[in-house]
Design an enzyme around this catalytic site. Structure first.
Site, PDB file in Angstrom:
ATOM      1  N   HIS A  66      -7.564   9.571  -2.001  1.00 34.46           N
ATOM      2  CA  HIS A  66      -6.930   9.496  -0.680  1.00 34.46           C
ATOM      3  C   HIS A  66      -7.816  10.101   0.420  1.00 34.46           C
ATOM      4  O   HIS A  66      -7.953   9.531   1.499  1.00 34.46           O
ATOM      5  CB  HIS A  66      -5.565  10.198  -0.731  1.00 34.46           C
ATOM      6  N   ASP A  72       0.849  -1.189   0.000  1.00 34.13           N
ATOM      7  CA  ASP A  72       0.000   0.000   0.000  1.00 34.13           C
ATOM      8  C   ASP A  72       0.886   1.241   0.000  1.00 34.13           C
ATOM      9  O   ASP A  72       1.638   1.478   0.944  1.00 34.13           O
ATOM     10  CB  ASP A  72      -0.888  -0.006   1.258  1.00 34.13           C
ATOM     11  N   LYS A  84      -2.664   5.962  -4.359  1.00 28.30           N
ATOM     12  CA  LYS A  84      -3.780   6.872  -4.062  1.00 28.30           C
ATOM     13  C   LYS A  84      -3.608   8.219  -4.739  1.00 28.30           C
ATOM     14  O   LYS A  84      -2.478   8.710  -4.863  1.00 28.30           O
ATOM     15  CB  LYS A  84      -3.901   7.068  -2.543  1.00 28.30           C
ATOM     16  N   TYR A 102       2.964   9.898  -0.130  1.00 31.09           N
ATOM     17  CA  TYR A 102       4.061   9.377   0.695  1.00 31.09           C
ATOM     18  C   TYR A 102       5.431   9.639   0.060  1.00 31.09           C
ATOM     19  O   TYR A 102       6.459   9.462   0.706  1.00 31.09           O
ATOM     20  CB  TYR A 102       3.911   7.862   0.944  1.00 31.09           C
TER      21      TYR A 102
HETATM   22  P1  NDP Z   1       0.615   1.285  11.904  1.00 33.94           P
HETATM   23  O1  NDP Z   1      -0.591   1.152  12.795  1.00 33.94           O
HETATM   24  O2  NDP Z   1       0.876   0.255  10.882  1.00 33.94           O
HETATM   25  O3  NDP Z   1       1.888   1.458  12.864  1.00 33.94           O
HETATM   26  C1  NDP Z   1       3.170   1.707  12.375  1.00 33.94           C
HETATM   27  C2  NDP Z   1       4.093   2.023  13.587  1.00 33.94           C
HETATM   28  O4  NDP Z   1       4.105   0.922  14.493  1.00 33.94           O
HETATM   29  C3  NDP Z   1       5.518   2.277  13.221  1.00 33.94           C
HETATM   30  O5  NDP Z   1       6.007   3.263  14.116  1.00 33.94           O
HETATM   31  C4  NDP Z   1       6.229   0.939  13.461  1.00 33.94           C
HETATM   32  O6  NDP Z   1       7.565   1.154  13.839  1.00 33.94           O
HETATM   33  C5  NDP Z   1       5.425   0.393  14.615  1.00 33.94           C
HETATM   34  N1  NDP Z   1       5.270  -1.073  14.564  1.00 33.94           N
HETATM   35  C6  NDP Z   1       4.923  -1.818  13.490  1.00 33.94           C
HETATM   36  N2  NDP Z   1       4.847  -3.128  13.814  1.00 33.94           N
HETATM   37  C7  NDP Z   1       5.156  -3.221  15.127  1.00 33.94           C
HETATM   38  C8  NDP Z   1       5.254  -4.297  16.018  1.00 33.94           C
HETATM   39  N3  NDP Z   1       5.027  -5.553  15.628  1.00 33.94           N
HETATM   40  N4  NDP Z   1       5.608  -4.026  17.320  1.00 33.94           N
HETATM   41  C9  NDP Z   1       5.830  -2.768  17.738  1.00 33.94           C
HETATM   42  N5  NDP Z   1       5.745  -1.696  16.914  1.00 33.94           N
HETATM   43  C10 NDP Z   1       5.416  -1.909  15.615  1.00 33.94           C
HETATM   44  O7  NDP Z   1       0.523   2.759  11.282  1.00 33.94           O
HETATM   45  P2  NDP Z   1       0.463   3.407   9.835  1.00 33.94           P
HETATM   46  O8  NDP Z   1      -0.088   4.770  10.063  1.00 33.94           O
HETATM   47  O9  NDP Z   1       1.738   3.290   9.113  1.00 33.94           O
HETATM   48  O10 NDP Z   1      -0.660   2.562   9.059  1.00 33.94           O
HETATM   49  C11 NDP Z   1      -0.385   1.460   8.223  1.00 33.94           C
HETATM   50  C12 NDP Z   1      -0.564   1.821   6.766  1.00 33.94           C
HETATM   51  O11 NDP Z   1      -1.876   2.300   6.503  1.00 33.94           O
HETATM   52  C13 NDP Z   1       0.321   2.987   6.291  1.00 33.94           C
HETATM   53  O12 NDP Z   1       1.679   2.649   6.195  1.00 33.94           O
HETATM   54  C14 NDP Z   1      -0.362   3.344   5.002  1.00 33.94           C
HETATM   55  O13 NDP Z   1      -0.040   2.414   4.003  1.00 33.94           O
HETATM   56  C15 NDP Z   1      -1.832   3.243   5.439  1.00 33.94           C
HETATM   57  N6  NDP Z   1      -2.364   4.551   5.897  1.00 33.94           N
HETATM   58  C16 NDP Z   1      -3.328   5.153   5.129  1.00 33.94           C
HETATM   59  C17 NDP Z   1      -3.873   6.363   5.471  1.00 33.94           C
HETATM   60  C18 NDP Z   1      -4.915   6.975   4.608  1.00 33.94           C
HETATM   61  O14 NDP Z   1      -5.261   8.149   4.823  1.00 33.94           O
HETATM   62  N7  NDP Z   1      -5.448   6.273   3.643  1.00 33.94           N
HETATM   63  C19 NDP Z   1      -3.437   7.086   6.679  1.00 33.94           C
HETATM   64  C20 NDP Z   1      -2.448   6.355   7.464  1.00 33.94           C
HETATM   65  C21 NDP Z   1      -1.970   5.126   7.066  1.00 33.94           C
HETATM   66  P3  NDP Z   1       8.871   0.853  12.909  1.00 33.94           P
HETATM   67  O15 NDP Z   1       8.523   1.192  11.488  1.00 33.94           O
HETATM   68  O16 NDP Z   1       9.886   1.794  13.491  1.00 33.94           O
HETATM   69  O17 NDP Z   1       9.236  -0.582  13.106  1.00 33.94           O
END
Ligand code: NDP
Length: 279
Positions: free
Chosen positions: A109, A46, A76, A51
């Site tokens: 988006h 995704d 998006k 981004y």
């Molecule tokens: P997430 O809920 O996926 O959380 C990501 C964060 O959690 C990062 O800081 C990561 O750290 C940490 N993390 C991931 N896995 C673990 C784990 N197993 N244990 C502990 N910490 C963990 O947040 P996102 O906001 O990134 O959402 C996921 C995806 O959704 C986005 O990447 C994007 O593709 C989509 N999205 C879409 C939006 C929209 O408006 N359409 C808005 C926001 C997100 P680290 O990377 O440092 O390991």
């Protein structure tokens, strides 16, 4: 490990229920992060023009040697491109940056309901994009019920998905239920609330009982509720951890208990008022 489950969208296209999210993956790290995810076994990425990392996703795809049809790619439409002609140009730019000639899924988006371009006009452009073959499916993101209702009433095509914020602290039931009723699949963004749910005592208790991490329990909860998820991590061990969701199950009771943690707490903007347009 058991295989990732799939969901069939309302136009017959199949999507892996688990993918890899790339929001806040820095452009210069994106190729390596996505390559790691593909190596671990993810077959759904995704991304978004917003981004700034579509090129990295494309490079990883190429370098992985995987066949194009084996990886599901979503991008998006950015907020500045809601007018028809801009939308038609934007998909061409996303495809060029990704180095592919067709997306699997292309989403509006944000609905931006307060700006001077009506998202219904934007949705009609998305329908044209699907008809042109530049994306196998089209959908929306951050649409609330009244926004979805207008698309159903005023256009010829229902979105294949609505990608919205969903996690145990924001279960978003009303929008999910509307999607289920109209065959619009729900994609849950920020599925672990960017980490905010991971210290929750109830989740910890369940995690301890099933012998998994709180992240895995939370992601498994989404899967059992039928939503599509794509957790983001740039950490190899977490990329692996978040992929290991198909060899254990939560009870129906656990699923209900986790949903009861809801406190309508957003990590991102409110779609009804968000109006950011890049200049
Ligand atoms: P997430 O809920 O996926 O959380 C990501 C964060 O959690 C990062 O800081 C990561 O750290 C940490 N993390 C991931 N896995 C673990 C784990 N197993 N244990 C502990 N910490 C963990 O947040 P996102 O906001 O990134 O959402 C996921 C995806 O959704 C986005 O990447 C994007 O593709 C989509 N999205 C879409 C939006 C929209 O408006 N359409 C808005 C926001 C997100 P680290 O990377 O440092 O390991």
């Amino acid at each position: 490990m058991s295989e990732v489950s799939t969901i069939t969208l309302n136009n017959g296209v199949t999507i892996p229920q688990l993918g890899y999210g790339t929001y806040q993956v820095p452009p210069e790290q994106t190729k390596d992060a996505v390559l790691a995810a593909l190596e671990v076994g993810y077959r759904h990425i995704d991304t978004a023009e917003m981004y700034g990392n579509e090129r990295g996703v494309g490079e990883a795809l190429k370098e992985s040697g995987l066949a194009r049809e084996d990886v599901f790619i979503t991008s998006k439409l950015n907020n500045g491109y809601h007018r028809r002609d801009d939308a038609l140009r934007a998909i061409d730019e996303s495809l060029a940056d990704l180095g592919i000639d067709q997306l699997d899924l292309f989403l509006i988006h944000w609905p931006l309901p307060t700006i001077d371009v009506d998202y219904v006009e934007t949705w009609k452009a998305m329908i044209e994009i699907q008809e042109s073959g530049k994306s196998r499916a089209v959908g929306v993101s951050n649409f609330q019920v009244p926004h979805l209702q207008r698309l159903l009433d005023e256009t010829s095509l229902a979105p294949a998905v609505n990608q919205i914020e969903v996690h145990p602290y924001l279960t978003n039931e009303e929008v999910r239920a509307f999607g289920a009723q109209h065959n619009i699949a729900t994609e849950a963004w920020s599925p672990i609330a960017q980490g905010a749910v991971l210290d929750d005592p109830t989740l910890k208790e369940i995690a301890e009982r099933v012998g998994r991490t709180t992240a895995q329990v939370t992601l498994r909860w989404h899967i059992q509720r039928g939503d599509i998820v794509f957790p983001k991590s740039v950490t190899r061990s977490r990329i692996e951890e978040n992929f290991a969701l198909f060899d254990f199950e939560l009870t129906d009771e656990d699923v209900k208990t986790i949903a009861s943690l809801n406190k309508d707490q957003r990590t991102g903007p409110d779609p009804d008022t968000f109006d950011y347009v890049p200049r």
